[in-house]
Scaffold this active site. Sequence first.
Site, mmCIF file in Angstrom:
data_model
loop_
_atom_site.group_PDB
_atom_site.id
_atom_site.type_symbol
_atom_site.label_atom_id
_atom_site.label_comp_id
_atom_site.label_asym_id
_atom_site.label_seq_id
_atom_site.Cartn_x
_atom_site.Cartn_y
_atom_site.Cartn_z
ATOM 1 N N TYR A 75 14.531 -2.152 -1.994
ATOM 2 C CA TYR A 75 14.925 -2.374 -3.386
ATOM 3 C C TYR A 75 13.679 -2.423 -4.266
ATOM 4 O O TYR A 75 12.590 -2.728 -3.810
ATOM 5 C CB TYR A 75 15.807 -3.607 -3.554
ATOM 6 C CG TYR A 75 15.266 -4.939 -3.091
ATOM 7 C CD1 TYR A 75 14.322 -5.637 -3.829
ATOM 8 C CD2 TYR A 75 15.761 -5.554 -1.933
ATOM 9 C CE1 TYR A 75 13.856 -6.878 -3.423
ATOM 10 C CE2 TYR A 75 15.307 -6.797 -1.518
ATOM 11 C CZ TYR A 75 14.349 -7.453 -2.270
ATOM 12 O OH TYR A 75 13.894 -8.683 -1.874
ATOM 13 N N CYS A 76 13.872 -2.053 -5.532
ATOM 14 C CA CYS A 76 12.776 -1.921 -6.496
ATOM 15 C C CYS A 76 11.641 -1.058 -5.936
ATOM 16 O O CYS A 76 10.483 -1.479 -5.895
ATOM 17 C CB CYS A 76 12.246 -3.296 -6.913
ATOM 18 S SG CYS A 76 11.223 -3.275 -8.414
ATOM 19 N N PRO A 77 11.952 0.178 -5.492
ATOM 20 C CA PRO A 77 10.932 1.026 -4.867
ATOM 21 C C PRO A 77 9.918 1.555 -5.884
ATOM 22 O O PRO A 77 10.224 1.729 -7.065
ATOM 23 C CB PRO A 77 11.760 2.174 -4.278
ATOM 24 C CG PRO A 77 12.950 2.268 -5.183
ATOM 25 C CD PRO A 77 13.263 0.845 -5.581
ATOM 26 N N LYS A 116 8.828 -3.376 3.637
ATOM 27 C CA LYS A 116 8.287 -3.842 2.366
ATOM 28 C C LYS A 116 8.462 -5.348 2.209
ATOM 29 O O LYS A 116 9.518 -5.898 2.527
ATOM 30 C CB LYS A 116 9.007 -3.117 1.222
ATOM 31 C CG LYS A 116 8.633 -3.587 -0.175
ATOM 32 C CD LYS A 116 9.345 -2.741 -1.225
ATOM 33 C CE LYS A 116 9.163 -3.283 -2.622
ATOM 34 N NZ LYS A 116 9.798 -2.410 -3.643
#
Length: 273
Positions: free
Chosen positions: A145-147, A158
């Site tokens: 998420y939020c790459p 991550k």
Amino acid sequence: MQSLALPSSFLIIDSISSIFHGDILFPFAFDEVIARKVGDGVLPPVIHIWRHQKAFVLGLRDRKLPYALEAMDQLKRQGFAITVRNSGGAAVPLDPGVINISLILPNPGRNMEFHQDFERMYRLIQGSLHQLGSLVEKGEIVGSYCPGDFDLSISGQKFCGIAQRRQTKAFAVQAFLVVEGKGHHRAELVRDFYEQASGGKEEAIFPEVTLNRMASLSELIQIPSVEAFHQGLIDYLIQQGGEAKNLSYLSGYLEDIHASILELRMRYEKRDR
């Protein structure tokens, strides 16, 4: 290229011990106001460290999904504080196991080269992990998420994302670090939000979240607790020239911060339906 080292002296505004509750816009408004003061030369560079009890922060594109309001309302019913942030990036869940770091620096030359500022945050986090910092890699983790290009990861999972907010005379590089808890639980929360907010529409654009691409530092390198990581971070920043203060040190700016909260809410959370 300018030096990527931290400034020779800076303030560390540390609010970790008193976890924010309620309005999640407060820390973002804080960064907005303090960046203006740093840009005007009223304050030296600032590193702001904070946590929130239970929040879900959207990116600007997330807010435009066809059923975003319904998905946001569902999260509110579950007790989440919700906001749309004014920096880049996508949806991120926050809880006491996540530490947020804002690096607020002046930009007198109005330099627009943001990659070196992301690189500076990367080196800060790498340094704070001491001997384990060499394990940290940067580069987009697909399925997280939020790459972004400056995802920080260990062994392909991550644990940190970085975004940025630029003003005329200053900027804030903002990072979230997943320190404790299960990365896949947070990923599942974000995935469920996107499923509801997109309504299954093929034209909806959002990150496709895979549950096994996120992990906490406690899962990855056995960091025992948020407190242990936090102490190492503070020790490292003091060694680099930082002076640690708590949030009350800047209480004189509370009126400006509350005014900024209203401004941010009107600009980014306004409901048009």
